[in-house]
Design a protein around this motif. Structure first.
Motif, PDB file in Angstrom:
ATOM      1  N   ALA A  28      60.808 115.162  58.564  1.00  0.00           N
ATOM      2  CA  ALA A  28      60.326 114.178  59.618  1.00  0.00           C
ATOM      3  C   ALA A  28      59.214 114.670  60.298  1.00  0.00           C
ATOM      4  O   ALA A  28      59.295 115.770  60.452  1.00  0.00           O
ATOM      5  N   CYS A  29      58.277 114.025  60.601  1.00  0.00           N
ATOM      6  CA  CYS A  29      57.083 114.617  61.316  1.00  0.00           C
ATOM      7  C   CYS A  29      56.880 113.783  62.518  1.00  0.00           C
ATOM      8  O   CYS A  29      57.318 112.512  63.090  1.00  0.00           O
ATOM      9  N   VAL A  30      56.760 114.457  63.935  1.00  0.00           N
ATOM     10  CA  VAL A  30      56.494 113.951  65.193  1.00  0.00           C
ATOM     11  C   VAL A  30      55.444 113.139  65.360  1.00  0.00           C
ATOM     12  O   VAL A  30      54.254 113.466  64.817  1.00  0.00           O
ATOM     13  N   LEU A  35      59.996 110.485  66.062  1.00  0.00           N
ATOM     14  CA  LEU A  35      60.120 111.369  64.495  1.00  0.00           C
ATOM     15  C   LEU A  35      60.080 110.086  63.478  1.00  0.00           C
ATOM     16  O   LEU A  35      61.018 109.136  63.561  1.00  0.00           O
ATOM     17  N   ARG A  36      59.408 110.369  62.534  1.00  0.00           N
ATOM     18  CA  ARG A  36      59.347 109.359  61.322  1.00  0.00           C
ATOM     19  C   ARG A  36      59.461 110.322  60.129  1.00  0.00           C
ATOM     20  O   ARG A  36      58.930 111.349  60.185  1.00  0.00           O
ATOM     21  N   TRP A  37      60.629 109.785  59.001  1.00  0.00           N
ATOM     22  CA  TRP A  37      60.569 110.443  58.062  1.00  0.00           C
ATOM     23  C   TRP A  37      59.885 110.178  57.022  1.00  0.00           C
ATOM     24  O   TRP A  37      59.477 108.943  56.492  1.00  0.00           O
ATOM     25  N   GLU A  52      62.753 105.290  62.857  1.00  0.00           N
ATOM     26  CA  GLU A  52      62.140 106.015  63.749  1.00  0.00           C
ATOM     27  C   GLU A  52      63.042 106.613  64.755  1.00  0.00           C
ATOM     28  O   GLU A  52      64.091 105.699  65.213  1.00  0.00           O
ATOM     29  N   PRO A  55      63.580 112.559  69.078  1.00  0.00           N
ATOM     30  CA  PRO A  55      64.253 113.760  69.111  1.00  0.00           C
ATOM     31  C   PRO A  55      65.233 113.736  70.172  1.00  0.00           C
ATOM     32  O   PRO A  55      64.981 113.587  71.401  1.00  0.00           O
ATOM     33  N   LEU A  64      63.433 121.254  66.651  1.00  0.00           N
ATOM     34  CA  LEU A  64      62.378 121.045  67.173  1.00  0.00           C
ATOM     35  C   LEU A  64      62.326 121.612  68.525  1.00  0.00           C
ATOM     36  O   LEU A  64      61.226 122.142  69.072  1.00  0.00           O
ATOM     37  N   ASP A 109      56.168 120.518  65.136  1.00  0.00           N
ATOM     38  CA  ASP A 109      55.948 119.242  65.014  1.00  0.00           C
ATOM     39  C   ASP A 109      56.461 118.406  63.854  1.00  0.00           C
ATOM     40  O   ASP A 109      56.114 117.306  63.628  1.00  0.00           O
ATOM     41  N   ALA A 110      57.185 119.166  63.027  1.00  0.00           N
ATOM     42  CA  ALA A 110      58.029 118.277  62.043  1.00  0.00           C
ATOM     43  C   ALA A 110      59.337 119.224  61.690  1.00  0.00           C
ATOM     44  O   ALA A 110      59.609 120.358  62.194  1.00  0.00           O
TER      45      ALA A 110
END
Length: 143
Positions: A28-30, A35-37, A52, A55, A64, A109-110
């Motif tokens: 998952a990235c910020v 956060l999105r997978w 979505e 965090p 994170l 950030d991930a």
């Protein structure tokens, strides 16, 4: 979903999932405050692709926030509850490792999440292997 991914990322998370006999692996990235997978292996349904999440105080949020690996398994002392993490709830994960990933600087950030739908204890070797895959993928995840 995976068409825009750099070559090899999907294979690496599929391999990590298989080599550790885990049920789920995802990155998952910020993006802004959410956060999105972006990358998944072993997802049981399509919800993960659309999920979505902000965090929070869960395993992913802790990784994170602290910049350190967070762990929930059969030997954990109850610091985390699977139901507090939307992804773990959606995927019915009861054990997981969350490893922060860094693009530049000291703020992650991930996160790479490896999870199991059955109670288990992650060996130090599995934890180390998960952290090594996260470090290897860091330069490639943010494309």
């Amino acid at each position: 979903m995976h068409d825009e991914l750099p070559s090899g990322i999907q294979e690496m998370i599929d391999g990590l999932c298989q080599n550790t006999v885990s049920d789920f692996c995802g990155i998952a990235c910020v993006s802004g405050s959410m956060l999105r997978w972006k990358h998944t292996s072993g997802a049981s349904n399509e919800r993960v692709k659309r999920m979505e999440m902000r965090p929070g105080q869960d395993l992913v949020g802790t990784a994170l926030r602290t910049g350190r690996t967070a762990l929930l398994d059969a030997q954990s002392n109850g610091d985390y509850i699977p139901a507090r993490c939307p992804l773990m709830l959606a995927e019915r994960l009861v054990s997981a490792i969350a490893v922060p990933m860094f693009q530049e600087g000291s703020v992650p950030d991930a996160v790479l999440l490896l999870g199991s739908r059955q109670p288990c204890t992650f060996s130090p070797d599995i934890i180390m292997q998960t952290e090594q895959v996260a470090r290897h993928l860091e330069p490639h995840v943010y494309g």
